[in-house]
Write an enzyme that holds these catalytic residues in place. Structure first.
Site, PDB file in Angstrom:
ATOM      1  N   ASN A 147      -0.622   3.207   0.222  1.00  0.00           N
ATOM      2  CA  ASN A 147      -1.456   4.015   1.001  1.00  0.00           C
ATOM      3  C   ASN A 147      -1.384   3.682   2.475  1.00  0.00           C
ATOM      4  OD1 ASN A 147      -3.398   6.039   1.539  1.00  0.00           O
ATOM      5  ND2 ASN A 147      -5.081   5.144   0.647  1.00  0.00           N
TER       6      ASN A 147
ATOM      7  N   HIS B 270     -13.961   5.758   1.860  1.00  0.00           N
ATOM      8  CA  HIS B 270     -13.993   5.971   0.350  1.00  0.00           C
ATOM      9  C   HIS B 270     -15.110   6.641  -0.166  1.00  0.00           C
ATOM     10  CE1 HIS B 270     -10.193   3.310   0.538  1.00  0.00           C
ATOM     11  NE2 HIS B 270      -9.843   4.075  -0.341  1.00  0.00           N
TER      12      HIS B 270
END
Length: 479
Positions: free
Chosen positions: A326, A357
């Site tokens: 990521n 998140h």
């Protein structure tokens, strides 16, 4: 975002939208090339296609994308320059967290039929990245990682919406610099990079020719196909949830539990490889993502790549794994938090990552564990690695040991991220007697190490201060 958790209908919608976006990207590059139309038209088409994909995939929940972008743009316009980035960061992150809480606790816990917050996470990255670029560009703040990202112009509403909600990245990103996106829309993303790399004859030959993304797109689509096939074949055969099964824990030897944990995470990762590589291919197909030329003159299309698979699977340190996983999110965290936080930047960065998140407790358990893992890995590398650099054979032994340790540590760390809830996560760690937590704490206490960020920051500030001053002086002259 999780193993075998996404409903089939949403998965089909997502893949269908991404395939449509890939086709539109090819059309966009050919028929709306910068040489054939204006940046205004390219912005309008990219934005409208993005809204259409969002509406098709998420229905009226996609209105949250507009609301989040609109609120943040209002803050940008009406707040003062000095505090614009702070207010915008608070509003953008606050709206994202509010939507995440609503999705988790108003809708069914653990279900993803209304997971409209995925695109909002990328929009949050883009908005906050842009406001920091504008703030740094107008105030000449020296942040080592962002010297080349300075932006001195406030975007129009259309440019802003196009950057946030374009069809290439509305569903899966990746995030990118506002300057890079603007250069792509205006058709100036090739020439500066060619000039910088045109030192040899081979590079010079490409100076006036726009590189084709054809080979890069085909290669990435092949990677997508392989990743998807592996994931669909293994995800249900090796579920992570089985690591908390009572029969499995009680009857399986510890070394086989370790092997199963590693294999279950290995089976999970191709899902992410598929999503991120497909998103990268879509951007490349549209002509976005060119980063320069290799030494042999071949074009590179990894400007906004989000994953380096070999770097992940062969990582010999926690940092190496994170740097290849990521990637754009890691850069975003570094730009907006790690390089700016004066106190314990590692812990602050992991906390921001957990908040970004979502609100599942498993995220916070993962990133709390990740903080201790990172500090322990840094201490080991700083204190022990030099003893293994005396010969190639010793270095090979060190690499093998650290590869095994890194893969086990990563798998151990991210189990709560997959399980989401506190109960199953603590059950897993209890079955392991919190052994890696204890080892990491002992390592951190026994092998202290100075902050790498502060050491590198001093060096980077010295080497880049002159270039930043030149940028500021040029801006002053222009104004």
């Amino acid at each position: 975002r999780h193993c075998c958790s996404t409903p089939p209908q949403l998965s089909v919608n997502f893949v269908a939208c991404q395939v449509f976006a890939l086709l539109m990207a090819v059309w966009f590059r050919i028929y709306l090339h910068p040489s054939k139309t204006s940046p205004f038209i390219r912005h309008v088409v990219a934005t409208l296609l993005g809204f259409y994909l969002a509406l098709f995939c998420f229905g009226w929940y996609s209105l949250h994308f507009l609301m989040q972008s609109g609120l943040s743009y209002g803050v940008m316009v009406f707040s003062g320059l000095e505090h614009m980035h702070k207010y915008c960061f608070i509003v953008t992150m606050g709206y994202l967290i509010l939507c995440q809480i609503t999705r988790v606790y108003v809708f069914d816990y653990g279900m993803y039929s209304a997971d409209f917050t995925g695109p909002m996470m990328v929009i949050t990255q883009k908005i906050t990245s842009m406001v920091f670029e504008i703030h740094d560009g107008k105030t000449c703040v020296i942040v080592p990682l962002t010297v080349y990202l300075l932006c001195v112009r406030m975007p129009s509403l259309l440019e802003y919406l196009s950057y946030n909600c374009n069809f290439m990245g509305i569903l899966a990103g990746p995030t990118c610099s506002y300057n890079d996106y603007t250069a792509f829309i205006e058709g100036t993303c090739y020439q500066p990079r060619h000039q910088e790399n045109a030192n040899g004859k081979e590079n010079g030959k490409h100076q006036q020719i726009e590189p084709s993304p054809k080979n890069a797109v085909i290669s990435k689509l092949c990677t997508c196909a392989i990743s998807l096939a592996i994931y669909l074949s293994l995800c249900r055969v090796l579920p992570v949830e089985y690591t908390t099964n009572d029969d499995f824990v009680n009857s399986t030897p510890l070394h086989l539990q370790v092997v199963y944990l590693y294999l279950s995470m290995l089976a999970l990762r191709p899902k992410y490889y598929f999503v991120w590589t497909l998103a990268d291919a879509i951007n490349n197909a549209a002509g976005f993502g060119f980063s320069g030329y290799n030494k042999d003159g071949s074009p590179q299309w990894d400007l906004i790549s989000n994953v380096r698979i070999l770097g992940i699977e062969l990582a010999t340190s926690f940092k190496m794994f994170i740097d290849n996983w990521n990637i754009q999110t890691a850069l975003w965290l570094k730009r907006v938090c790690y390089e700016r936080c004066p106190i314990n930047p590692t812990a602050a960065t992991f906390l921001l990552s957990a908040m970004w998140h979502g609100v599942y407790p498993g995220y916070y358990l993962t990133f709390l564990t990740g903080t201790t893992m990172t500090m322990a890995a840094r201490a080991i590398r700083h204190n022990i690695r030099p003893y293994f650099l005396v010969s190639d054979s010793y270095k090979l032994i060190y690499d093998v040991i650290t590869w095994i340790g890194t893969q086990i540590a990563i798998s151990y760390t991210v189990v709560p991220f997959v399980l989401l809830a506190v109960g199953p996560s603590l059950k897993f760690y209890t079955s392991w007697y919190f052994c890696l937590h204890i080892v990491c704490l002992l390592v951190v206490l026994a092998l202290p190490v100075k902050s790498r960020r502060r050491q590198e920051g001093l060096h980077d500030n010295q080497t880049e201060h002159n270039s930043t001053d030149n940028n500021c002086n040029q801006k002053d002259k222009a104004t």
